[in-house]
Design an enzyme around this catalytic site. Structure first.
Site, mmCIF file in Angstrom:
data_model
loop_
_atom_site.group_PDB
_atom_site.id
_atom_site.type_symbol
_atom_site.label_atom_id
_atom_site.label_comp_id
_atom_site.label_asym_id
_atom_site.label_seq_id
_atom_site.Cartn_x
_atom_site.Cartn_y
_atom_site.Cartn_z
ATOM 1 N N LYS A 12 0.838 -1.211 0.000
ATOM 2 C CA LYS A 12 0.000 0.000 0.000
ATOM 3 C C LYS A 12 0.875 1.265 0.000
ATOM 4 O O LYS A 12 2.092 1.170 -0.011
ATOM 5 C CB LYS A 12 -0.955 -0.045 1.205
HETATM 6 C C1 LIG Z 1 -5.166 -4.466 1.481
HETATM 7 C C2 LIG Z 1 -6.646 -4.402 1.435
HETATM 8 C C3 LIG Z 1 -7.457 -4.766 2.513
HETATM 9 C C4 LIG Z 1 -6.955 -5.458 3.741
HETATM 10 O O1 LIG Z 1 -5.876 -4.900 4.332
HETATM 11 P P1 LIG Z 1 -4.910 -5.814 5.226
HETATM 12 O O2 LIG Z 1 -4.083 -4.753 5.886
HETATM 13 O O3 LIG Z 1 -4.132 -6.697 4.318
HETATM 14 O O4 LIG Z 1 -5.738 -6.565 6.192
HETATM 15 C C5 LIG Z 1 -8.813 -4.583 2.404
HETATM 16 N N1 LIG Z 1 -9.373 -4.084 1.292
HETATM 17 C C6 LIG Z 1 -8.627 -3.750 0.222
HETATM 18 C C7 LIG Z 1 -9.321 -3.205 -0.979
HETATM 19 C C8 LIG Z 1 -7.248 -3.925 0.255
HETATM 20 O O5 LIG Z 1 -6.536 -3.628 -0.827
#
Ligand SMILES: *Cc1c(COP(=O)(O)O)cnc(C)c1O
Length: 395
Positions: free
Chosen positions: A184
């Protein structure tokens, strides 16, 4: 010798990130300490929200949002199928039913018209996803939510640093969820955050991340039997989890947040270079559309590829698997975002969902491919991706 494959995404961690973490490791606090609130305040300020609650994943953020919203058995939550499973799973965690509403073909964002069609007496919330980093249609979704008395939750895990009109993502829905997974925009290793302007919802999520326990005597319900000051006393008032984010993680997050603008600017520059280079490949390969009224954060750079068309032109079959393999041979990693969530075995078996439920999403799934996109990509990496795509997809 073959060069290392460029992945579709990766973190950028530098020396001051490492120093920030090392300082915490030498301090008195490893878990909940001063860094948690500092990170929360900085992120809230960055996105223009009143409150922020740090948790230990984006999934925990979505779960806390569902809990705070009072979602429970018998409720329905509307969610798009083109997303990571967690966007829908959070409703299931709370015993509710995720109802899939289809996406718009040009952007793969939740289609407000399809949302309106899926509303029933049991609908309580909408989880909208800022897919790839493009803010969803907040004005239409907010209008629907307001009219129908629903809570609007943004799964903004792709969109830290994006804006809708002039408003930053994170200030647009009732509850806005972020993830700090390494792919991210900024990372804490694992981590997440929810932003909101609603004090009550923020308090519920703070309780939820630590077993539903409160140590705030003004909120005790059993004060009468504990009048004298007893420092050991606390109350568990609801069922929560251990979803706390540690000071170690928050120090990394705070340090990373200072670089967010630079990271997002680099992502936008890479996207602009791709856009220019791929224009001539249309209609065999088309990047997703971008609305003029948003500032995209480019978590992903997604292209839609007409694979059958490639096959016809080349005279040889080019399936997505073959294209992925050919790109890999040029050292270019790709990924597919996403398998429509309603097609996973769990959702088919538990809720009876299957093909045909969201035809736009299902057709898009056959065409999408995510190309490398991360701030540490060098100019040569971007050129290597462009050259490889041209060779594999072009004539
Ligand atoms: C990464 C992500 C999540 C979950 O995040 P985590 O930190 O991996 O639990 C949820 N929704 C979307 C759209 C994501 O890209």
């Amino acid at each position: 010798m073959r060069r290392k494959t460029i992945p579709y995404g990766r973190q950028s961690v530098d020396a001051d990130d490492i120093r920030a973490v090392a300082r915490v490791l030498k301090s008195d606090w490893l878990t909940t300490g001063p860094m948690v609130m500092r990170f929360e305040r900085a992120l809230a300020k960055k996105v223009g929200a009143k409150y922020a609650v740090a948790v230990n994943s984006g999934t925990a953020a979505l779960h806390a949002a569902m809990f705070a919203a009072g979602i429970g058995p018998g409720d329905e939550v509307i969610v798009p199928p083109i997303t990571f499973a967690a966007s829908a799973n959070c409703a299931v965690f709370q015993g509710a039913v995720p109802v899939f509403a289809d996406v718009e073909p040009a952007t793969l964002l939740l289609d407000p018209k399809q949302v309106a069609r899926k509303i029933t007496k049991r609908t309580r919330a909408i989880v909208a996803v800022d897919y790839a980093g493009h803010p969803c249609n907040y004005s239409a979704l907010r209008a629907i939510a307001k009219k129908q008395g629903l809570l609007l939750v943004a799964d903004a895990c792709h969109a830290l640093g994006a804006a809708y009109g002039k408003k930053p993502v994170g200030s647009l829905a009732d509850l806005n969820c972020f993830s700090f997974h390494p792919v991210k925009h900024i990372t804490t290793g694992e981590g997440g955050m929810i932003t909101t302007d609603n004090a009550k919802l923020a308090q519920r999520m703070r309780d939820f991340r630590t077993h539903g326990i409160t140590r705030d005597s003004s909120r005790f319900s059993q004060v009468s039997s504990f009048q004298f000051p007893v420092s050991h006393y606390y109350e568990m008032q609801s069922l929560g989890y251990n979803y706390r984010l540690s000071d170690i993680n928050c120090a990394l997050g705070l340090s990373q947040l200072g670089k967010l603008d630079r990271f997002v600017a680099r992502r936008r520059a890479i996207a602009a270079e791709y856009d220019g280079a791929f224009r001539s490949l249309s209609p065999a390969l088309c990047p997703l559309a971008v609305s003029a009224s948003v500032r995209h954060a480019y978590h992903l750079y997604v292209v839609q590829v007409d694979f059958p068309r490639l096959a016809r032109r080349g005279g040889i079959g080019k399936s997505r698997a073959e294209v992925v393999q050919a790109l890999r041979e040029f050292g270019v990693g790709t990924q597919v975002h996403y398998i429509p969530v309603h097609l996973h075995p769990f959702y088919r078996e538990r809720f009876g969902y299957g093909p045909g439920l969201c035809p736009v999403a299902e057709a898009a799934y056959e065409r999408v491919l995510s190309l490398p996109m991360f701030p540490a990509m060098k100019s040569g990496d971007v050129k290597r991706v462009i050259a490889a795509v041209r060779k594999v997809v072009g004539t």
